[in-house]
Every structure is written in C-alpha cells, then in structure tokens.
Design a protein around this motif. Structure first.
Motif, mmCIF file in Angstrom:
data_model
loop_
_atom_site.group_PDB
_atom_site.id
_atom_site.type_symbol
_atom_site.label_atom_id
_atom_site.label_comp_id
_atom_site.label_asym_id
_atom_site.label_seq_id
_atom_site.Cartn_x
_atom_site.Cartn_y
_atom_site.Cartn_z
ATOM 1 N N VAL A 181 -24.146 20.510 -3.391
ATOM 2 C CA VAL A 181 -23.599 21.649 -2.656
ATOM 3 C C VAL A 181 -24.664 22.733 -2.678
ATOM 4 C CG1 VAL A 181 -21.794 23.409 -2.585
ATOM 5 C CG2 VAL A 181 -21.218 21.069 -3.249
ATOM 6 N N ALA A 182 -25.066 23.184 -1.496
ATOM 7 C CA ALA A 182 -26.085 24.224 -1.372
ATOM 8 C C ALA A 182 -25.418 25.541 -0.996
ATOM 9 C CB ALA A 182 -27.106 23.845 -0.304
ATOM 10 N N VAL A 183 -25.883 26.625 -1.600
ATOM 11 C CA VAL A 183 -25.373 27.952 -1.271
ATOM 12 C C VAL A 183 -26.278 28.516 -0.180
ATOM 13 C CG1 VAL A 183 -24.778 30.237 -2.127
ATOM 14 C CG2 VAL A 183 -24.573 28.258 -3.650
ATOM 15 N N LEU A 184 -25.729 28.695 1.025
ATOM 16 C CA LEU A 184 -26.495 29.190 2.167
ATOM 17 C C LEU A 184 -26.528 30.712 2.229
ATOM 18 C CD1 LEU A 184 -25.227 26.723 4.921
ATOM 19 C CD2 LEU A 184 -27.229 26.502 3.435
ATOM 20 N N GLN A 185 -25.403 31.348 1.906
ATOM 21 C CA GLN A 185 -25.305 32.806 1.916
ATOM 22 C C GLN A 185 -24.495 33.252 0.718
ATOM 23 O OE1 GLN A 185 -23.447 33.494 5.756
ATOM 24 N NE2 GLN A 185 -25.369 34.327 6.532
ATOM 25 N N LEU B 170 -19.967 30.427 -9.189
ATOM 26 C CA LEU B 170 -20.659 31.322 -8.269
ATOM 27 C C LEU B 170 -20.586 32.755 -8.781
ATOM 28 C CD1 LEU B 170 -19.279 29.915 -4.898
ATOM 29 C CD2 LEU B 170 -21.542 29.510 -5.890
ATOM 30 N N SER B 171 -21.653 33.502 -8.573
ATOM 31 C CA SER B 171 -21.703 34.923 -8.949
ATOM 32 C C SER B 171 -21.232 35.757 -7.767
ATOM 33 C CB SER B 171 -23.136 35.312 -9.329
ATOM 34 O OG SER B 171 -23.620 34.485 -10.341
ATOM 35 N N ASP B 172 -19.983 35.604 -7.408
ATOM 36 C CA ASP B 172 -19.421 36.267 -6.236
ATOM 37 C C ASP B 172 -18.077 36.859 -6.652
ATOM 38 O OD1 ASP B 172 -18.136 36.922 -3.830
ATOM 39 O OD2 ASP B 172 -18.892 35.160 -2.777
ATOM 40 N N SER B 173 -17.976 38.187 -6.637
ATOM 41 C CA SER B 173 -16.756 38.850 -7.092
ATOM 42 C C SER B 173 -15.555 38.568 -6.185
ATOM 43 C CB SER B 173 -16.976 40.361 -7.206
ATOM 44 O OG SER B 173 -17.313 40.894 -5.944
ATOM 45 N N GLU B 174 -15.787 38.070 -4.970
ATOM 46 C CA GLU B 174 -14.691 37.744 -4.060
ATOM 47 C C GLU B 174 -14.169 36.314 -4.241
ATOM 48 O OE1 GLU B 174 -15.368 38.840 0.013
ATOM 49 O OE2 GLU B 174 -16.537 40.590 -0.588
ATOM 50 N N VAL B 175 -14.796 35.568 -5.144
ATOM 51 C CA VAL B 175 -14.372 34.205 -5.440
ATOM 52 C C VAL B 175 -13.408 34.252 -6.609
ATOM 53 C CG1 VAL B 175 -15.177 31.953 -6.293
ATOM 54 C CG2 VAL B 175 -16.487 33.149 -4.544
ATOM 55 N N SER B 176 -12.296 33.553 -6.497
ATOM 56 C CA SER B 176 -11.324 33.481 -7.588
ATOM 57 C C SER B 176 -11.911 32.675 -8.742
ATOM 58 C CB SER B 176 -10.033 32.803 -7.109
ATOM 59 O OG SER B 176 -9.412 33.577 -6.110
ATOM 60 N N ALA C 36 -24.464 35.715 -3.181
ATOM 61 C CA ALA C 36 -25.245 36.123 -4.348
ATOM 62 C C ALA C 36 -26.114 34.992 -4.899
ATOM 63 C CB ALA C 36 -24.319 36.645 -5.441
ATOM 64 N N ASP C 37 -25.667 33.751 -4.766
ATOM 65 C CA ASP C 37 -26.404 32.601 -5.301
ATOM 66 C C ASP C 37 -27.194 31.869 -4.220
ATOM 67 O OD1 ASP C 37 -25.366 32.632 -8.110
ATOM 68 O OD2 ASP C 37 -23.467 32.441 -7.035
ATOM 69 N N SER C 38 -27.491 32.535 -3.127
ATOM 70 C CA SER C 38 -28.191 31.931 -1.996
ATOM 71 C C SER C 38 -29.442 31.186 -2.456
ATOM 72 C CB SER C 38 -28.572 33.020 -0.986
ATOM 73 O OG SER C 38 -29.175 32.440 0.135
ATOM 74 N N GLY C 39 -29.602 29.957 -1.958
ATOM 75 C CA GLY C 39 -30.750 29.138 -2.313
ATOM 76 C C GLY C 39 -30.487 28.180 -3.464
ATOM 77 N N THR C 40 -29.378 28.348 -4.157
ATOM 78 C CA THR C 40 -29.039 27.472 -5.272
ATOM 79 C C THR C 40 -28.457 26.174 -4.737
ATOM 80 O OG1 THR C 40 -28.546 29.389 -6.650
ATOM 81 C CG2 THR C 40 -27.707 27.275 -7.407
ATOM 82 N N ILE C 41 -28.874 25.082 -5.345
ATOM 83 C CA ILE C 41 -28.317 23.772 -4.992
ATOM 84 C C ILE C 41 -27.690 23.196 -6.256
ATOM 85 C CG2 ILE C 41 -28.816 21.435 -4.203
ATOM 86 C CD1 ILE C 41 -31.131 22.634 -2.572
ATOM 87 N N PHE C 42 -26.408 22.871 -6.161
ATOM 88 C CA PHE C 42 -25.661 22.319 -7.282
ATOM 89 C C PHE C 42 -25.508 20.811 -7.086
ATOM 90 C CE2 PHE C 42 -24.167 26.708 -6.939
ATOM 91 C CZ PHE C 42 -24.190 27.133 -8.262
ATOM 92 N N SER D 83 -19.443 33.813 -0.043
ATOM 93 C CA SER D 83 -20.484 32.782 -0.152
ATOM 94 C C SER D 83 -20.222 31.651 0.834
ATOM 95 C CB SER D 83 -20.510 32.205 -1.570
ATOM 96 O OG SER D 83 -20.825 33.195 -2.518
ATOM 97 N N THR D 84 -21.274 31.279 1.569
ATOM 98 C CA THR D 84 -21.201 30.142 2.476
ATOM 99 C C THR D 84 -21.908 28.974 1.810
ATOM 100 O OG1 THR D 84 -21.207 31.592 4.402
ATOM 101 C CG2 THR D 84 -21.773 29.284 4.779
ATOM 102 N N LEU D 85 -21.213 27.842 1.739
ATOM 103 C CA LEU D 85 -21.729 26.655 1.074
ATOM 104 C C LEU D 85 -21.851 25.514 2.071
ATOM 105 C CD1 LEU D 85 -19.358 26.792 -2.034
ATOM 106 C CD2 LEU D 85 -21.588 27.836 -1.799
ATOM 107 N N MET D 86 -22.728 24.557 1.756
ATOM 108 C CA MET D 86 -22.877 23.361 2.586
ATOM 109 C C MET D 86 -22.819 22.128 1.690
ATOM 110 S SD MET D 86 -26.064 21.948 4.893
ATOM 111 C CE MET D 86 -25.858 23.028 6.296
ATOM 112 N N LEU D 87 -22.020 21.163 2.103
ATOM 113 C CA LEU D 87 -21.946 19.886 1.420
ATOM 114 C C LEU D 87 -23.072 19.005 1.944
ATOM 115 C CD1 LEU D 87 -20.288 17.911 -0.408
ATOM 116 C CD2 LEU D 87 -19.225 17.147 1.720
ATOM 117 N N ILE D 88 -23.850 18.416 1.046
ATOM 118 C CA ILE D 88 -24.972 17.566 1.445
ATOM 119 C C ILE D 88 -24.796 16.186 0.808
ATOM 120 C CG2 ILE D 88 -27.478 17.270 1.413
ATOM 121 C CD1 ILE D 88 -27.636 20.355 1.054
#
Length: 178
Positions: free
Chosen positions: A84-88, A114-120, A90-96, A167-172
């Motif tokens: 899972v890649a973070v496209l947009q 994720l370091s995103d305060s809007e994420v539960s 706080a963690d942009s560029g991270t690939i999990f 955060s926008t994520l992409m499944l790869i």
C-alpha cells in the motif's frame, strides 16, 4: 486448521501457507477486529490459541462452510507481492508491504499506522481472499472513500486508490520475482 475468534465466535480456516514457516500466526478477526493467534505444536500439528491466554476452539471435520459468513479463508494472492503506497497526506511517499491477509489501517492500534489526525484509531481494513481484495470501513468518524464515494465495503483491484482521512492510498499488486 480451524480457529474460532474468542470474541465473536466466527470460524476461520488456516493453512500451512499462513504460517509461512513460523510456529505462530496472528491476525485480526475480519468480523470484530479482535486479535486471534494460532500456533502449531512442535510436532507440526496445528493448535489454536488466542491472545490473552484465551483458548480458540478447534473445530473438527464436521464443520460446514455454510456456517461461516466468510467461508473463503483469508489468504494473500499466491505468487503476488502486495503493498500500500501513500500518495497524499502526512506519510506521502511511504510504501507499506502487506504480509498478512487482514490489514487494519488506522492512526493507532493498527497494522498500517498513518500520521493523519483525520484517520480514526482503527479506520479501515483490507481483507485478502486470494485475488479478491476488499476494503471495509470500520465505522470511522471521517469515512473511507473510493472515487470520492463513501463506502462501507467495496472490492479493490491493482492500483485502486482510496482515501482515509486526508491520506490517499493506492493498493499495489505485483508478481513476485522468483
């Protein structure tokens, strides 16, 4: 090997590939999110054990798949590497890398943090049943979105984008190099 969630009593079938050469395998129950830990005895015979010293029920051959809502056991797609890649965000560029068939996405107490305060704390969950990949919202405050449509459950494919919080994520999904 069949294990039962100590919390909600749902049953799941584990195979040798889930253990990947390890004696223990832990995953979050797809139904309630509680951790389930399965272990194999030294003789290689499977035995189920839940985290917190609660026993997981073993079920014999009389168990019918019709009794289990998700009878297709969760498993990563064979011959594929999933990440899972973070496209947009706080963690942009991270690939999990994804190494388990159930991955909880969240701000804390999650597999993919994720370091995103809007994420539960426990926002959404990816469930892998071979090549069928589902994204399930875990009743998050700000919702989970695919194509800017709020979802509760949807099927994803390779390069599907989805949003949790800001955060926008992409499944790869790619072929493994063997």
């Amino acid at each position: 090997m069949i294990v039962t969630c100590p919390s909600c009593q749902k049953k799941y079938r584990l195979e040798d590939k889930h253990f990947a050469g390890r004696d223990r395998f832990q995953f979050a129950c797809p139904s309630c999110g509680k951790p389930i830990e399965a272990s194999r005895t030294p003789e290689g015979l499977p035995s189920g054990e839940a985290q917190g010293a609660q026993k997981v029920k073993k079920v014999d051959a009389t168990w019918a798949e019709a009794d289990v809502q998700e009878a297709d056991l969760l498993a990563l797609p064979e011959g594929k590497r999933v990440s899972v890649a973070v496209l947009q965000g706080a963690d942009s560029g991270t690939i999990f890398p994804v190494e388990r068939p159930v991955v909880v996405i969240g701000r804390a107490d999650a597999d993919l943090v994720l370091s995103d305060s809007e994420v539960s704390r426990r926002h959404a969950r990816l469930e892998f049943k071979g090549l069928t990949i589902q994204l399930r919202d875990l009743k998050s405050t700000n919702g989970t979105y695919v194509n800017e449509q709020r979802i509760s459950l949807t099927t994803l494919s390779n390069q599907s984008e989805f949003r949790v919080g800001s955060s926008t994520l992409m499944l790869i999904v790619t072929d493994t190099l063997e």
